[in-house]
Design a protein around this motif. Structure first.
Motif, PDB file in Angstrom:
ATOM      1  N   GLY A 120       8.440  13.824 -11.926  1.00 55.76           N
ATOM      2  CA  GLY A 120       9.656  14.300 -11.883  1.00 55.76           C
ATOM      3  C   GLY A 120       9.989  15.152 -10.696  1.00 55.76           C
ATOM      4  N   ILE A 121       9.195  14.831  -9.540  1.00 57.69           N
ATOM      5  CA  ILE A 121       9.633  15.283  -8.269  1.00 57.69           C
ATOM      6  C   ILE A 121      10.959  14.853  -7.701  1.00 57.69           C
ATOM      7  N   ASN A 122      11.392  15.765  -6.904  1.00 58.24           N
ATOM      8  CA  ASN A 122      12.728  14.973  -5.832  1.00 58.24           C
ATOM      9  C   ASN A 122      12.185  14.174  -4.748  1.00 58.24           C
ATOM     10  N   LEU A 123      13.175  13.705  -4.129  1.00 58.37           N
ATOM     11  CA  LEU A 123      12.715  12.877  -2.950  1.00 58.37           C
ATOM     12  C   LEU A 123      12.477  13.713  -1.683  1.00 58.37           C
ATOM     13  N   ARG A 124      13.016  14.874  -1.623  1.00 54.47           N
ATOM     14  CA  ARG A 124      12.479  15.998  -0.484  1.00 54.47           C
ATOM     15  C   ARG A 124      10.847  16.153  -0.645  1.00 54.47           C
ATOM     16  N   THR A 125      10.483  16.446  -1.828  1.00 54.88           N
ATOM     17  CA  THR A 125       9.074  16.705  -2.222  1.00 54.88           C
ATOM     18  C   THR A 125       8.444  15.612  -1.937  1.00 54.88           C
ATOM     19  N   VAL A 178       0.830  -1.023   0.060  1.00 50.37           N
ATOM     20  CA  VAL A 178       0.155  -0.057   0.068  1.00 50.37           C
ATOM     21  C   VAL A 178       0.837   1.187   0.082  1.00 50.37           C
ATOM     22  N   SER A 179       2.038   1.163   0.709  1.00 53.17           N
ATOM     23  CA  SER A 179       2.983   2.481   0.781  1.00 53.17           C
ATOM     24  C   SER A 179       3.620   2.608  -0.598  1.00 53.17           C
ATOM     25  N   GLN A 180       3.764   1.749  -1.145  1.00 51.57           N
ATOM     26  CA  GLN A 180       4.621   1.736  -2.462  1.00 51.57           C
ATOM     27  C   GLN A 180       3.418   2.186  -3.759  1.00 51.57           C
ATOM     28  N   LEU A 181       2.398   1.620  -3.565  1.00 52.38           N
ATOM     29  CA  LEU A 181       1.253   2.233  -4.371  1.00 52.38           C
ATOM     30  C   LEU A 181       1.096   3.762  -4.051  1.00 52.38           C
ATOM     31  N   ARG A 182       1.009   4.116  -2.855  1.00 52.23           N
ATOM     32  CA  ARG A 182       0.911   5.584  -2.759  1.00 52.23           C
ATOM     33  C   ARG A 182       1.861   6.370  -3.309  1.00 52.23           C
ATOM     34  N   VAL A 183       3.146   5.836  -3.491  1.00 52.03           N
ATOM     35  CA  VAL A 183       4.186   6.459  -4.100  1.00 52.03           C
ATOM     36  C   VAL A 183       4.196   6.621  -5.399  1.00 52.03           C
ATOM     37  N   LEU A 184       3.726   5.325  -6.213  1.00 51.57           N
ATOM     38  CA  LEU A 184       3.290   5.462  -7.581  1.00 51.57           C
ATOM     39  C   LEU A 184       2.265   6.308  -7.916  1.00 51.57           C
ATOM     40  N   TYR A 185       1.225   6.505  -6.940  1.00 51.63           N
ATOM     41  CA  TYR A 185      -0.021   7.467  -7.377  1.00 51.63           C
ATOM     42  C   TYR A 185       0.735   9.038  -7.284  1.00 51.63           C
ATOM     43  N   ARG A 197       9.196  10.044   6.490  1.00 51.35           N
ATOM     44  CA  ARG A 197      10.751  10.276   6.912  1.00 51.35           C
ATOM     45  C   ARG A 197      11.526  10.179   5.331  1.00 51.35           C
ATOM     46  N   PRO A 198      12.583  10.849   5.138  1.00 52.25           N
ATOM     47  CA  PRO A 198      13.641  10.665   4.067  1.00 52.25           C
ATOM     48  C   PRO A 198      13.778   9.260   3.757  1.00 52.25           C
ATOM     49  N   SER A 199      14.468   8.668   4.983  1.00 57.20           N
ATOM     50  CA  SER A 199      14.784   7.138   4.756  1.00 57.20           C
ATOM     51  C   SER A 199      13.750   6.462   4.396  1.00 57.20           C
ATOM     52  N   SER A 200      12.417   6.650   4.858  1.00 55.09           N
ATOM     53  CA  SER A 200      11.264   5.594   4.547  1.00 55.09           C
ATOM     54  C   SER A 200      11.248   5.937   2.931  1.00 55.09           C
ATOM     55  N   ALA A 201      10.885   7.121   2.694  1.00 47.98           N
ATOM     56  CA  ALA A 201      10.669   7.477   1.276  1.00 47.98           C
ATOM     57  C   ALA A 201      11.717   6.834   0.168  1.00 47.98           C
ATOM     58  N   SER A 202      12.857   7.122   0.746  1.00 53.47           N
ATOM     59  CA  SER A 202      14.060   6.380  -0.138  1.00 53.47           C
ATOM     60  C   SER A 202      14.046   4.798  -0.380  1.00 53.47           C
ATOM     61  N   ARG A 203      13.778   4.304   0.718  1.00 58.43           N
ATOM     62  CA  ARG A 203      13.574   2.754   0.678  1.00 58.43           C
ATOM     63  C   ARG A 203      12.410   2.511  -0.148  1.00 58.43           C
ATOM     64  N   LEU A 204      11.344   2.942  -0.029  1.00 59.77           N
ATOM     65  CA  LEU A 204      10.161   2.735  -0.977  1.00 59.77           C
ATOM     66  C   LEU A 204      10.623   3.195  -2.586  1.00 59.77           C
ATOM     67  N   CYS A 205      11.303   3.920  -2.756  1.00 58.40           N
ATOM     68  CA  CYS A 205      11.626   4.239  -4.204  1.00 58.40           C
ATOM     69  C   CYS A 205      12.734   3.135  -4.527  1.00 58.40           C
ATOM     70  N   ASP A 206      13.651   2.696  -3.586  1.00 60.38           N
ATOM     71  CA  ASP A 206      14.567   1.569  -3.721  1.00 60.38           C
ATOM     72  C   ASP A 206      13.837   0.317  -4.437  1.00 60.38           C
ATOM     73  N   ARG A 207      12.890  -0.138  -3.755  1.00 61.85           N
ATOM     74  CA  ARG A 207      12.058  -1.280  -3.854  1.00 61.85           C
ATOM     75  C   ARG A 207      11.565  -0.932  -5.412  1.00 61.85           C
ATOM     76  N   LEU A 208      10.860   0.154  -5.411  1.00 63.06           N
ATOM     77  CA  LEU A 208       9.814   0.228  -6.634  1.00 63.06           C
ATOM     78  C   LEU A 208      10.967   0.416  -8.024  1.00 63.06           C
ATOM     79  N   GLU A 209      12.014   0.870  -7.556  1.00 66.12           N
ATOM     80  CA  GLU A 209      13.186   0.882  -8.725  1.00 66.12           C
ATOM     81  C   GLU A 209      13.683  -0.446  -9.028  1.00 66.12           C
ATOM     82  N   ALA A 210      13.942  -1.151  -7.973  1.00 65.17           N
ATOM     83  CA  ALA A 210      14.315  -2.717  -8.126  1.00 65.17           C
ATOM     84  C   ALA A 210      13.571  -3.213  -8.933  1.00 65.17           C
ATOM     85  N   ILE A 211      12.226  -3.197  -9.025  1.00 69.76           N
ATOM     86  CA  ILE A 211      11.266  -3.895  -9.583  1.00 69.76           C
ATOM     87  C   ILE A 211      10.758  -3.497 -11.021  1.00 69.76           C
ATOM     88  N   GLY A 212      11.545  -2.116 -11.244  1.00 68.81           N
ATOM     89  CA  GLY A 212      11.389  -1.526 -12.634  1.00 68.81           C
ATOM     90  C   GLY A 212      10.079  -0.722 -12.768  1.00 68.81           C
TER      91      GLY A 212
END
Length: 184
Positions: free
Chosen positions: A55-60, A41-48, A68-83
């Motif tokens: 084109g937003i940055n990680l801070r935004t 669900v958290s990853q889905l929120r990122v996708l939405y 938290r920046p570390s949580s958002a970064s980890r979510l992006c790491d996982r989403l990037e890993a699955i393409g």
């Protein structure tokens, strides 16, 4: 037909709405298994958010998710890993990365929505036409109230609503913990 309240002895509107949400979660949870790359669900929120604010940055993103920046970064790491997400160098600043959905990410969201819509269509076709129209009218009003409530902040701060046909991407801009990335 009576809807069973998830909270016995509480037949109020919120309890009935909660029971409908639970039914939708069951319907949609099964649909996620049919798509090639299931996400949390958290990853889905990122996708939405990325779909609505390409084109937003990680801070935004972090501010938009109220995370938290570390949580958002980890979510992006996982989403990037699955393409589903890609990070690219920002044209505005060499120190920043831009976050974007990949074509696979857009395809994933389209498939997820198509599965949800098919599930809902099967149910809606069993409703009388007048009830379907009433439901859709109520859902539009609910959506406007939810977006307005999420966007207004403290009481009396004003409201923001989206047009009735604005779609799920627009909804990501103002629903529960997801603020508009454009204003961040």
């Amino acid at each position: 037909m009576d809807i069973v309240s998830p909270l016995p002895g509480r037949p109020d509107d919120a309890a009935v709405a909660s029971s409908v949400v639970e039914l939708l979660e069951v319907l949609w949870g099964g649909g996620r298994d049919l798509v090639a790359a299931p996400v949390s669900v958290s990853q889905l929120r990122v996708l939405y958010v990325l779909e609505a604010h390409d084109g937003i940055n990680l801070r935004t993103l972090t501010e938009t998710l109220d995370s938290r920046p570390s949580s958002a970064s980890r979510l992006c790491d996982r989403l990037e890993a699955i393409g589903l997400v890609q990070r690219t160098a920002s044209a505005a600043s060499r120190r920043e990365l831009e976050l974007r959905l990949t074509p696979a990410g857009r395809t994933f969201l389209a498939g997820l929505r198509a599965g949800r819509e098919q599930s809902l269509e099967r149910i809606l076709q069993h409703m009388p036409e007048a009830d379907r129209h009433a439901l859709l009218s109520g859902l539009r009003s609910f959506r406007a109230a939810a977006l307005g409530t999420a966007a207004e902040g403290p009481p009396g701060a004003g409201t923001r609503t989206e047009p009735a046909g604005a779609g799920p991407a627009a909804a990501a801009g103002g629903v529960r913990g997801i603020r508009s990335a454009r204003s961040a």
